[in-house]
Design a protein around this motif. Sequence first.
Motif, short mmCIF file in Angstrom:
data_model
loop_
_atom_site.label_atom_id
_atom_site.label_comp_id
_atom_site.label_asym_id
_atom_site.label_seq_id
_atom_site.Cartn_x
_atom_site.Cartn_y
_atom_site.Cartn_z
N CYS A 20 -3.92 -2.79 -1.25
CA CYS A 20 -4.42 -1.42 -1.35
C CYS A 20 -3.88 -0.73 -2.61
CB CYS A 20 -4.14 -0.66 -0.07
SG CYS A 20 -5.25 0.73 0.11
N THR A 62 -7.78 -5.23 -0.50
CA THR A 62 -7.94 -3.77 -0.55
C THR A 62 -7.57 -3.14 0.78
OG1 THR A 62 -10.27 -3.90 0.07
CG2 THR A 62 -9.78 -3.96 -2.28
N GLY A 121 0.84 -1.19 0.00
CA GLY A 121 0.00 0.00 0.00
C GLY A 121 0.88 1.24 0.00
N HIS A 135 -4.95 -3.63 4.60
CA HIS A 135 -3.51 -3.71 4.91
C HIS A 135 -3.18 -4.78 5.96
CE1 HIS A 135 -2.10 0.07 2.99
NE2 HIS A 135 -3.35 0.45 3.19
N ALA A 193 -9.09 3.09 0.90
CA ALA A 193 -9.04 1.81 0.17
C ALA A 193 -9.79 1.90 -1.16
CB ALA A 193 -9.65 0.71 1.03
#
Length: 239
Positions: free
Chosen positions: A90, A213, A58, A215, A153
């Motif tokens: 993400c 989507t 992410g 973490h 997200a």
Amino acid sequence: MQASARQGDITVGILALQGAFAEHQAMFQKLSMKRRLHIVQVRTPEDLKKCDALVIPGGESTTIALLARLAGLLQPLRDFVKSRPVWGTCAGAILLAQAVEGMKKGGQELLGGISVTIMRNGFGSQAESFEAPLDVQGLRDPDQPFHGVFIRAPVVLSLNPSSGDPPIEIVSRLPTSLLPYNHSLNALDEEDSDPRDPRTIVALRQGHHLLTTFHPELTKDDRFHEYFIRQCVLPSLSS
Ligand SMILES: NC(=O)CC[C@H](N)C(=O)O
């Protein structure tokens, strides 16, 4: 193409251009496994050549894509995705999508690899970031919910596998009550909310690729990292 240092070892790369790469690395290093796991930070095409699998963390997907282009990594990454397992969390999930909506003007470069259309920041701004317990298919200790951390997200808008693509397995969904009832997503009417709405999907697997989507690297729970190795990486080494 097996690039590991020693027969039987596994080398997992973490794309380390921007974002939460150190957290992913720390999580993999804690995993106890029968096979030896090497973790490498990937910043160059040479780093990528050493890897059996890759994690895209992410962060900010536009920044990661820009830095990848500057590092001469975009095409090597696109080639890698075609043949090796990749997990995107993400921003990484956005890069792995086949198509993205909610783009700034000028668009964004993607790697592709997973047959979904995704919307950046689909749950809203930073202030609308949230956490939720998730039921996840296939994790160790399946009765224990996984703590999902959602930070600006993306939202999965549709699944578009073509006939030759590996099937998409849905690994986790949010309850419809947690879907973003915001203007950008044509708010659902609570009454017609459908638990199979693609927008409820927060983790899925397509062949050797995994998309989350949220973490998992920002928790203390290593079960998704273990899942990636078990469900995506190990099968790819034997195929
Ligand atoms: N936490 C994240 O990775 C946020 C992703 C970010 N919103 C993007 O579009 O790239």
